[in-house]
Structures are given as structure tokens and as C-alpha cells.
Enzyme design. Structure first.
Site, PDB file in Angstrom:
ATOM      1  N   GLY A   9       0.663  -1.227   0.137  1.00  0.00           N
ATOM      2  CA  GLY A   9      -0.325   0.020  -0.044  1.00  0.00           C
ATOM      3  C   GLY A   9       0.850   1.262   0.041  1.00  0.00           C
ATOM      4  N   TYR A 144     -15.238  -4.589   7.990  1.00  0.00           N
ATOM      5  CA  TYR A 144     -13.804  -4.209   7.793  1.00  0.00           C
ATOM      6  C   TYR A 144     -13.316  -3.982   9.143  1.00  0.00           C
ATOM      7  CZ  TYR A 144     -10.431  -0.092   6.920  1.00  0.00           C
ATOM      8  OH  TYR A 144      -9.533   0.530   6.892  1.00  0.00           O
ATOM      9  N   LYS A 195     -14.695  20.342  -1.654  1.00  0.00           N
ATOM     10  CA  LYS A 195     -15.840  21.035  -1.796  1.00  0.00           C
ATOM     11  C   LYS A 195     -15.564  22.595  -1.577  1.00  0.00           C
ATOM     12  CE  LYS A 195     -20.230  19.684   0.166  1.00  0.00           C
ATOM     13  NZ  LYS A 195     -20.769  19.429   1.408  1.00  0.00           N
ATOM     14  N   ARG A 216     -12.734  15.533  16.433  1.00  0.00           N
ATOM     15  CA  ARG A 216     -11.653  14.620  16.020  1.00  0.00           C
ATOM     16  C   ARG A 216     -10.319  14.956  16.391  1.00  0.00           C
ATOM     17  NH1 ARG A 216     -16.007  12.595  16.201  1.00  0.00           N
ATOM     18  NH2 ARG A 216     -17.156  11.729  14.551  1.00  0.00           N
TER      19      ARG A 216
HETATM   20  P1  NDP Z   1      -5.074   4.882   0.353  1.00  0.00           P
HETATM   21  O1  NDP Z   1      -6.374   4.326  -0.156  1.00  0.00           O
HETATM   22  O2  NDP Z   1      -4.460   6.129   0.243  1.00  0.00           O
HETATM   23  O3  NDP Z   1      -4.046   3.597   0.148  1.00  0.00           O
HETATM   24  C1  NDP Z   1      -4.234   2.308  -0.319  1.00  0.00           C
HETATM   25  C2  NDP Z   1      -3.223   1.429  -0.726  1.00  0.00           C
HETATM   26  O4  NDP Z   1      -3.417   0.247  -0.703  1.00  0.00           O
HETATM   27  C3  NDP Z   1      -2.842   1.808  -2.201  1.00  0.00           C
HETATM   28  O5  NDP Z   1      -1.325   1.995  -2.187  1.00  0.00           O
HETATM   29  C4  NDP Z   1      -3.315   0.703  -2.956  1.00  0.00           C
HETATM   30  O6  NDP Z   1      -2.433   0.578  -4.144  1.00  0.00           O
HETATM   31  C5  NDP Z   1      -3.066  -0.453  -1.870  1.00  0.00           C
HETATM   32  N1  NDP Z   1      -4.132  -1.352  -2.131  1.00  0.00           N
HETATM   33  C6  NDP Z   1      -5.459  -1.387  -2.046  1.00  0.00           C
HETATM   34  N2  NDP Z   1      -6.034  -2.556  -2.347  1.00  0.00           N
HETATM   35  C7  NDP Z   1      -4.905  -3.490  -2.682  1.00  0.00           C
HETATM   36  C8  NDP Z   1      -4.703  -4.934  -3.157  1.00  0.00           C
HETATM   37  N3  NDP Z   1      -5.816  -5.578  -3.214  1.00  0.00           N
HETATM   38  N4  NDP Z   1      -3.378  -5.327  -3.110  1.00  0.00           N
HETATM   39  C9  NDP Z   1      -2.344  -4.546  -3.022  1.00  0.00           C
HETATM   40  N5  NDP Z   1      -2.612  -3.115  -2.805  1.00  0.00           N
HETATM   41  C10 NDP Z   1      -3.739  -2.827  -2.419  1.00  0.00           C
HETATM   42  O7  NDP Z   1      -5.120   4.442   1.988  1.00  0.00           O
HETATM   43  P2  NDP Z   1      -4.543   4.971   3.163  1.00  0.00           P
HETATM   44  O8  NDP Z   1      -2.834   5.358   2.743  1.00  0.00           O
HETATM   45  O9  NDP Z   1      -5.033   5.991   3.916  1.00  0.00           O
HETATM   46  O10 NDP Z   1      -4.472   3.799   4.334  1.00  0.00           O
HETATM   47  C11 NDP Z   1      -3.341   2.858   4.407  1.00  0.00           C
HETATM   48  C12 NDP Z   1      -3.636   1.894   5.680  1.00  0.00           C
HETATM   49  O11 NDP Z   1      -3.860   2.937   6.931  1.00  0.00           O
HETATM   50  C13 NDP Z   1      -4.716   1.301   5.737  1.00  0.00           C
HETATM   51  O12 NDP Z   1      -4.470   0.044   6.160  1.00  0.00           O
HETATM   52  C14 NDP Z   1      -5.886   2.003   6.432  1.00  0.00           C
HETATM   53  O13 NDP Z   1      -6.665   1.015   6.907  1.00  0.00           O
HETATM   54  C15 NDP Z   1      -5.138   2.706   7.526  1.00  0.00           C
HETATM   55  N6  NDP Z   1      -5.897   3.822   8.121  1.00  0.00           N
HETATM   56  C16 NDP Z   1      -6.134   4.962   7.397  1.00  0.00           C
HETATM   57  C17 NDP Z   1      -6.599   5.971   8.010  1.00  0.00           C
HETATM   58  C18 NDP Z   1      -7.001   7.322   7.190  1.00  0.00           C
HETATM   59  O14 NDP Z   1      -7.594   8.186   7.863  1.00  0.00           O
HETATM   60  N7  NDP Z   1      -6.620   7.253   6.002  1.00  0.00           N
HETATM   61  C19 NDP Z   1      -6.927   5.948   9.501  1.00  0.00           C
HETATM   62  C20 NDP Z   1      -6.371   4.928   9.903  1.00  0.00           C
HETATM   63  C21 NDP Z   1      -5.947   3.823   9.549  1.00  0.00           C
HETATM   64  P3  NDP Z   1      -3.187   1.289  -5.505  1.00  0.00           P
HETATM   65  O15 NDP Z   1      -2.523   2.764  -5.171  1.00  0.00           O
HETATM   66  O16 NDP Z   1      -2.486   0.571  -6.585  1.00  0.00           O
HETATM   67  O17 NDP Z   1      -4.601   1.349  -5.444  1.00  0.00           O
END
Ligand code: NDP
Length: 322
Positions: A9, A144, A195, A216
Site C-alpha cells: 500500500g 472491515y 468542496k 476529532r
Molecule cells: P489509500 O487508499 O490512500 O491507499 C491504499 C493503498 O493500498 C494503495 O497503495 C493501494 O494501491 C493499496 N491497495 C489497495 N488494495 C490493494 C490490493 N488488493 N493489493 C495490493 N495493494 C492494494 O489508504 P491510506 O494510505 O489512507 O491507508 C493505509 C492504511 O492506513 C490502511 O491500512 C488503512 O486502513 C489505514 N488507516 C487509514 C486512515 C486514514 O485516515 N486514511 C486512518 C486509520 C487507518 P493502489 O494505489 O495501486 O490502489
């Protein structure tokens, strides 16, 4: 041979924050890249981690010694409420494929990313690391949330049975450059930035859903990134650590909106649509464990982080996720 750190990710909001910190903090400093390290930031196009064979191939290709596991199938309220089974299964598959492959390949250390949605819906505040399994999560995204909770169980089980050094982090709401600015699916900060920009561009009022009163805790992605780097190098217990600003740093959604108006330079009408639901009033999380283990931390002031996020969105409007 040096350390090879694979960030799953790695192309998302949090992954890009880590990449920035690694490359912009002084080399060989507490958070900067070390000479013996190679960092790999993987996206879903390299391997769909829902698939075990693709996961194994990714690990075969890079031979990581350490993994920061961020990849997750994430979504807004609607996607979660209508897809609890899918959200649960896809995330369980990703997490199981990654963790079991790490075990098979004897990866030295794994940090997985949870979220505060793992906490029980009804629980005494502030949230802390001891309260994850004390009751059911909020019903809207229970699929989730349970998939994420299971990672904590898996970490402990693999640690107990196989001695694996698997742990996890629990960030509160993250914001920063490379966020998802999609108006339907985005989190509150990127959605409001988008927005507000549209309101400015179209000379329309900037209207927010709800009363603006909920509180928050928001953490800037580059601060969060430093915490991941710290955890990778300095923390070796299976128990998770909450990554958050302090409870005294809660801000209201109204304060967020006002800061966005300022950062965007919006001068039009700014109002709240109080017919729309507010969501939970507050759900403060404690960062006591983090600060005691890290020995303190200097957080980026909220307005400064927000300015950088707005600036990034303006500069990358055509390619950002909208
Ligand atoms: P993003 O949506 O910005 O990024 C998600 C990442 O996961 C991308 O790199 C995406 O790849 C990759 N990904 C998604 N599906 C797959 C898959 N099937 N196989 C391989 N890679 C995959 O998420 P965030 O950076 O915001 O989140 C990262 C982590 O942080 C997550 O685990 C999330 O639960 C956690 N989190 C996030 C919060 C937030 O406020 N954003 C709060 C708390 C926790 P690609 O770019 O190719 O789609």
C-alpha cells in the site's frame, strides 16, 4: 546484506508520507533513510495482495527483511454499510496472505496498520491499546473492523507459536498530500478541501453537512510516517500502539472547515446544513503509550499540515484521486 523494507500500500496517503520522510529527513538520522536500507513502495498494480500467488511472487521478487503492511481495501460509509461481507473477506485475504508469506519467508519484522474503527462502539473514553476486544465495533463497518481486529489476533498467535516479530499501529484520522479527494468516498478533510475549492471556483456557498460540533483527532501523514519508522526500528512487542495527537489536540469539524477556508482563500458564504447527521460526537484516543515509548514527539501544527495538503491538491489537481 542490508535491510530491505517492503511497504505494501506504498502508493497511498500513508505510504507516500513514509516515502517522503525516509527521503527528506537527514540520512542515517532517527527517521531518515539509513545507508544499509533499501525501501520498496508497492502498489496494487505490482501484486493484488488478495491473491496468494501474487503475494508470494512480490515477496520472491524483493526478498524483504522487514514489512510495513498498509495495503487495505478501504471505503466510505456507503461502501462499508452495503459491503460488510466483501470488506471483511478482501481484507482478511490481504492480511492473511501478507502475514503468512512473511512467516514463510522468515521476515524479521512486520508492522500492520489497523484503524480506530477496531475499537468497540460502546466503550469508555479515551480509547487505549487495552480496549480493542472489549465489545463489538460500530455496526456500520463491522466487516472491515473485524478484519482489522483479526490482525492483532494473528500477530499474537504467530508471535506465540512461531516467535514472529509481528506488531501493529492504530492511527486516528490521517490527512496529508496524496490523499483521496473523491467527493463521495473521501474522509472529511480531503472531501471538505475539494468542496471548498469547487465553491471558490464556481462562486457558490461552501456548505457542510451537520452542525460542525463533533470533535476529532487528526494526524498529519508525515508525522504518522515518523511513528512507523520509529516502530520499525525501536519497538519489538506484538501489542499495538495508537498513533495520534493528544486528547487536548481534538478539533471540531467547524475548526477544520475554518482552517480549510483560510488555506484555500475562500471568501464566499460558508454555512452548515444541520439537517444532515453529525456522526459520533467524539471518540478520543490516548497517545500516552506512544509518547512514553518514543520519548516525546513534536507534532506538525494542524494549520501547517492543512496548508501543505491544500497546496499539494492544487498542484496535483489533474492527477489526484478525485
Ligand atoms: P489509500 O487508499 O490512500 O491507499 C491504499 C493503498 O493500498 C494503495 O497503495 C493501494 O494501491 C493499496 N491497495 C489497495 N488494495 C490493494 C490490493 N488488493 N493489493 C495490493 N495493494 C492494494 O489508504 P491510506 O494510505 O489512507 O491507508 C493505509 C492504511 O492506513 C490502511 O491500512 C488503512 O486502513 C489505514 N488507516 C487509514 C486512515 C486514514 O485516515 N486514511 C486512518 C486509520 C487507518 P493502489 O494505489 O495501486 O490502489
Amino acid at each position: 546484506m542490508g535491510d530491505i523494507i517492503l511497504v505494501t500500500g506504498g502508493t497511498g496517503l500513508v505510504g507516500k508520507g513514509i516515502e517522503y520522510v525516509i527521503n527528506n529527513e537527514p540520512a542515517n538520522s532517527r527517521f531518515g533513510k539509513r545507508d544499509n536500507e533499501t525501501w520498496i513502495f508497492a502498489s496494487s498494480s505490482e501484486a493484488d495482495l488478495r491473491n496468494l500467488e501474487q503475494t508470494r511472487k512480490l515477496f520472491e521478487k524483493y526478498q524483504p527483511t522487514h514489512v510495513i503492511h498498509l495495503a487495505a481495501v478501504v471505503g466510505g460509509l456507503f461502501k462499508n454499510m452495503n459491503g460488510n461481507a466483501t470488506m471483511m473477506r478482501e481484507n482478511i485475504l490481504i492480511n492473511d496472505n501478507v502475514l503468512h508469506t512473511c512467516y514463510e519467508r522468515k521476515v524479521k519484522k512486520v508492522i500492520s496498520c489497523l484503524s480506530t474503527c477496531v475499537f468497540p462502539d460502546k466503550v469508555e473514553y479515551p480509547l487505549d491499546e487495552s480496549k480493542i476486544h472489549l465489545g463489538p465495533p460500530h455496526p456500520s463497518n463491522f466487516g472491515y473492523s473485524h478484519a482489522k481486529r483479526l490482525v492483532d489476533i494473528q500477530n499474537r498467535a504467530y508471535n506465540q507459536q512461531f516467535g514472529c516479530n509481528f506488531t501493529s499501529a492504530i492511527p486516528t484520522n490521517v490527512y496529508g498530500p496524496h490523499d483521496n479527494y473523491d467527493l463521495q468516498d473521501a474522509h472529511v478533510i480531503p472531501a471538505l478541501i475539494h468542496k471548498c475549492l469547487l465553491a471558490k471556483k464556481n462562486n457558490k456557498p461552501f456548505v457542510m453537512g451537520g452542525t460542525g460540533k463533533p470533535l476529532r483527532q487528526f494526524i498529519f501523514s508525515r508525522d504518522l510516517a515518523k511513528m512507523f519508522v520509529w516502530q520499525l526500528r525501536e519497538y519489538d512487542e506484538p501489542d499495538p500502539v495508537i498513533f495520534s495527537v493528544g486528547e487536548d489536540q481534538e478539533v471540531t469539524i467547524k475548526q477544520v472547515a475554518e482552517a480549510i477556508v483560510k488555506a484555500v482563500g475562500f471568501t464566499g458564504e460558508f454555512a452548515f446544513d444541520t439537517n444532515l447527521a453529525d456522526g459520533q460526537y467524539r471518540k478520543p484516543a490516548s497517545n500516552k503509550k506512544l509518547l512514553s515509548k518514543m520519548g516525546g514527539f513534536e507534532f506538525t501544527p494542524f494549520e501547517e499540515g492543512l496548508d501543505l495538503s491544500v497546496k499539494w491538491f492544487l498542484e496535483n489537481y489533474d492527477t489526484a484521486r478525485t
